[in-house]
Design a protein around this motif. Structure first.
Motif, PDB file in Angstrom:
ATOM      1  N   CYS A   1      55.269  -1.375  18.477  1.00 53.76           N
ATOM      2  CA  CYS A   1      55.758  -2.252  19.545  1.00 53.76           C
ATOM      3  C   CYS A   1      56.913  -3.126  19.061  1.00 53.76           C
ATOM      4  O   CYS A   1      57.915  -3.287  19.757  1.00 53.76           O
ATOM      5  N   VAL A   2      56.786  -3.676  17.856  1.00 53.23           N
ATOM      6  CA  VAL A   2      57.845  -4.534  17.314  1.00 53.23           C
ATOM      7  C   VAL A   2      59.118  -3.723  17.094  1.00 53.23           C
ATOM      8  O   VAL A   2      60.216  -4.151  17.470  1.00 53.23           O
ATOM      9  N   VAL A   3      58.998  -2.549  16.486  1.00 51.19           N
ATOM     10  CA  VAL A   3      60.177  -1.711  16.251  1.00 51.19           C
ATOM     11  C   VAL A   3      60.823  -1.331  17.584  1.00 51.19           C
ATOM     12  O   VAL A   3      62.044  -1.415  17.741  1.00 51.19           O
ATOM     13  N   SER A   4      60.017  -0.942  18.548  1.00 51.18           N
ATOM     14  CA  SER A   4      60.540  -0.590  19.864  1.00 51.18           C
ATOM     15  C   SER A   4      61.290  -1.765  20.481  1.00 51.18           C
ATOM     16  O   SER A   4      62.416  -1.610  20.975  1.00 51.18           O
ATOM     17  N   ASP A   5      60.685  -2.942  20.428  1.00 51.85           N
ATOM     18  CA  ASP A   5      61.322  -4.125  21.012  1.00 51.85           C
ATOM     19  C   ASP A   5      62.654  -4.441  20.329  1.00 51.85           C
ATOM     20  O   ASP A   5      63.652  -4.740  20.989  1.00 51.85           O
ATOM     21  N   VAL A   6      62.681  -4.359  19.004  1.00 51.80           N
ATOM     22  CA  VAL A   6      63.902  -4.657  18.250  1.00 51.80           C
ATOM     23  C   VAL A   6      65.003  -3.665  18.615  1.00 51.80           C
ATOM     24  O   VAL A   6      66.139  -4.062  18.905  1.00 51.80           O
ATOM     25  N   VAL A   7      64.675  -2.396  18.605  1.00 51.92           N
ATOM     26  CA  VAL A   7      65.688  -1.367  18.873  1.00 51.92           C
ATOM     27  C   VAL A   7      66.217  -1.476  20.297  1.00 51.92           C
ATOM     28  O   VAL A   7      67.434  -1.505  20.514  1.00 51.92           O
ATOM     29  N   TRP A   8      65.338  -1.561  21.270  1.00 54.86           N
ATOM     30  CA  TRP A   8      65.797  -1.584  22.658  1.00 54.86           C
ATOM     31  C   TRP A   8      66.476  -2.900  23.011  1.00 54.86           C
ATOM     32  O   TRP A   8      67.390  -2.927  23.838  1.00 54.86           O
ATOM     33  N   HIS A   9      66.090  -3.988  22.361  1.00 53.02           N
ATOM     34  CA  HIS A   9      66.796  -5.258  22.540  1.00 53.02           C
ATOM     35  C   HIS A   9      68.248  -5.099  22.079  1.00 53.02           C
ATOM     36  O   HIS A   9      69.182  -5.541  22.755  1.00 53.02           O
ATOM     37  N   ASP A  10      68.433  -4.457  20.932  1.00 50.83           N
ATOM     38  CA  ASP A  10      69.785  -4.222  20.436  1.00 50.83           C
ATOM     39  C   ASP A  10      70.569  -3.273  21.343  1.00 50.83           C
ATOM     40  O   ASP A  10      71.773  -3.463  21.554  1.00 50.83           O
ATOM     41  N   VAL A  11      69.905  -2.261  21.884  1.00 48.15           N
ATOM     42  CA  VAL A  11      70.572  -1.346  22.818  1.00 48.15           C
ATOM     43  C   VAL A  11      71.045  -2.113  24.055  1.00 48.15           C
ATOM     44  O   VAL A  11      72.168  -1.905  24.531  1.00 48.15           O
ATOM     45  N   ILE A  12      70.211  -3.026  24.551  1.00 49.45           N
ATOM     46  CA  ILE A  12      70.613  -3.859  25.705  1.00 49.45           C
ATOM     47  C   ILE A  12      71.887  -4.636  25.358  1.00 49.45           C
ATOM     48  O   ILE A  12      72.823  -4.697  26.165  1.00 49.45           O
ATOM     49  N   HIS A  13      71.938  -5.210  24.171  1.00 51.84           N
ATOM     50  CA  HIS A  13      73.134  -5.961  23.770  1.00 51.84           C
ATOM     51  C   HIS A  13      74.362  -5.052  23.709  1.00 51.84           C
ATOM     52  O   HIS A  13      75.448  -5.456  24.135  1.00 51.84           O
ATOM     53  N   LEU A  14      74.201  -3.850  23.189  1.00 53.75           N
ATOM     54  CA  LEU A  14      75.323  -2.910  23.150  1.00 53.75           C
ATOM     55  C   LEU A  14      75.789  -2.556  24.562  1.00 53.75           C
ATOM     56  O   LEU A  14      76.991  -2.499  24.836  1.00 53.75           O
TER      57      LEU A  14
ATOM     58  N   ALA B   1      52.943   3.806  25.144  1.00 54.56           N
ATOM     59  CA  ALA B   1      51.582   3.435  25.551  1.00 54.56           C
ATOM     60  C   ALA B   1      50.632   3.568  24.367  1.00 54.56           C
ATOM     61  O   ALA B   1      50.789   4.462  23.526  1.00 54.56           O
ATOM     62  N   HIS B   2      49.673   2.669  24.293  1.00 51.40           N
ATOM     63  CA  HIS B   2      48.615   2.710  23.275  1.00 51.40           C
ATOM     64  C   HIS B   2      49.192   2.803  21.865  1.00 51.40           C
ATOM     65  O   HIS B   2      48.800   3.666  21.082  1.00 51.40           O
ATOM     66  N   SER B   3      50.147   1.942  21.555  1.00 51.14           N
ATOM     67  CA  SER B   3      50.771   2.008  20.242  1.00 51.14           C
ATOM     68  C   SER B   3      50.367   0.820  19.385  1.00 51.14           C
ATOM     69  O   SER B   3      49.861  -0.179  19.872  1.00 51.14           O
ATOM     70  N   SER B   4      50.631   0.955  18.092  1.00 52.38           N
ATOM     71  CA  SER B   4      50.288  -0.094  17.132  1.00 52.38           C
ATOM     72  C   SER B   4      51.237  -1.276  17.292  1.00 52.38           C
ATOM     73  O   SER B   4      52.325  -1.147  17.872  1.00 52.38           O
ATOM     74  N   PRO B   5      50.848  -2.425  16.747  1.00 45.83           N
ATOM     75  CA  PRO B   5      51.755  -3.581  16.790  1.00 45.83           C
ATOM     76  C   PRO B   5      53.104  -3.300  16.114  1.00 45.83           C
ATOM     77  O   PRO B   5      54.140  -3.745  16.596  1.00 45.83           O
ATOM     78  N   VAL B   6      53.095  -2.555  15.017  1.00 47.66           N
ATOM     79  CA  VAL B   6      54.350  -2.228  14.327  1.00 47.66           C
ATOM     80  C   VAL B   6      55.252  -1.408  15.242  1.00 47.66           C
ATOM     81  O   VAL B   6      56.455  -1.670  15.349  1.00 47.66           O
TER      82      VAL B   6
ATOM     83  N   GLU C   1      59.414   3.040   9.130  1.00 48.26           N
ATOM     84  CA  GLU C   1      58.288   2.203   9.579  1.00 48.26           C
ATOM     85  C   GLU C   1      57.409   2.945  10.585  1.00 48.26           C
ATOM     86  O   GLU C   1      56.199   2.760  10.613  1.00 48.26           O
ATOM     87  N   LEU C   2      58.019   3.781  11.404  1.00 51.00           N
ATOM     88  CA  LEU C   2      57.279   4.519  12.432  1.00 51.00           C
ATOM     89  C   LEU C   2      56.759   5.859  11.935  1.00 51.00           C
ATOM     90  O   LEU C   2      56.015   6.529  12.645  1.00 51.00           O
ATOM     91  N   GLY C   3      57.199   6.265  10.752  1.00 54.40           N
ATOM     92  CA  GLY C   3      56.811   7.582  10.251  1.00 54.40           C
ATOM     93  C   GLY C   3      57.588   8.707  10.900  1.00 54.40           C
ATOM     94  O   GLY C   3      57.181   9.861  10.852  1.00 54.40           O
ATOM     95  N   GLU C   4      58.721   8.373  11.508  1.00 50.37           N
ATOM     96  CA  GLU C   4      59.585   9.391  12.127  1.00 50.37           C
ATOM     97  C   GLU C   4      60.563   9.909  11.081  1.00 50.37           C
ATOM     98  O   GLU C   4      61.042   9.147  10.245  1.00 50.37           O
ATOM     99  N   PRO C   5      60.901  11.193  11.150  1.00 50.24           N
ATOM    100  CA  PRO C   5      61.929  11.704  10.232  1.00 50.24           C
ATOM    101  C   PRO C   5      63.302  11.141  10.611  1.00 50.24           C
ATOM    102  O   PRO C   5      63.561  10.858  11.781  1.00 50.24           O
ATOM    103  N   TRP C   6      64.138  10.958   9.632  1.00 48.34           N
ATOM    104  CA  TRP C   6      65.495  10.485   9.888  1.00 48.34           C
ATOM    105  C   TRP C   6      66.456  11.637   9.650  1.00 48.34           C
ATOM    106  O   TRP C   6      66.737  12.022   8.524  1.00 48.34           O
TER     107      TRP C   6
END
Length: 154
Positions: free
Chosen positions: A32-45, A25-30, A83-88
């Motif tokens: 949202c795009v990263v979330s969409d890409v990752v979860w789209h790939d998870v759906i495919h898996l 909720a209330h997130s930046s466009p970046v 891109e999200l500023g999350e630690p890896w």
């Protein structure tokens, strides 16, 4: 995997709704795009994992494709975290190596499905552990299901 989720996974509109529902909720466009890409790939898996066949050859190809898809997403996750500023710092997947490969696939699929349907945001490093476990399980299932012999071992 329950039949309701299986229907959503293979319904393009339902799968798209699942992907959009994962956006924070209330997130930046970046974000949202990263979330969409990752979860789209998870759906495919999950689709590869949920597919059912009665052919050993098709199953072997399915396990191979599932493992390759997991590896591809894992390869991209560090940059997406950046891109999200999350630690890896990927957490270790559960140790269930003594179980058959198909059982391990089912367990990892269940964990990913739970993350997909979770109400809270899921850090990518947490997601990575289950993607890694799913890929390892798919390789195990492929090895157990195949009658291949390595050169020089037959």
């Amino acid at each position: 995997m329950d039949d309701d989720l299986r229907l959503w996974l293979f319904d393009p509109a339902g799968a798209h709704r699942l992907v959009l529902a994962r956006r924070p909720a209330h997130s930046s466009p970046v974000t949202c795009v990263v979330s969409d890409v990752v979860w789209h790939d998870v759906i495919h898996l999950l689709r590869w994992s949920a597919a059912t066949t009665s052919s050993a050859g098709v199953d072997a190809a399915r396990w191979w494709r599932l493992a390759a898809g997991c590896a591809d997403l894992l390869r991209r996750l560090p940059a997406l975290c950046d891109e999200l500023g999350e630690p890896w710092d990927r957490t270790a997947p559960p140790d269930v190596a003594e179980l058959p490969g198909t059982t391990r696939v089912a367990l990892a699929t269940g964990r990913l499905t739970a993350l997909l349907r979770a109400d809270d945001s899921v850090p990518l490093r947490r997601l990575a552990a289950d993607i890694d476990a799913l890929g390892a399980a798919a390789i195990s299932a492929l090895a157990q299901a195949s009658s291949w012999a390595l050169p020089g071992t037959a």
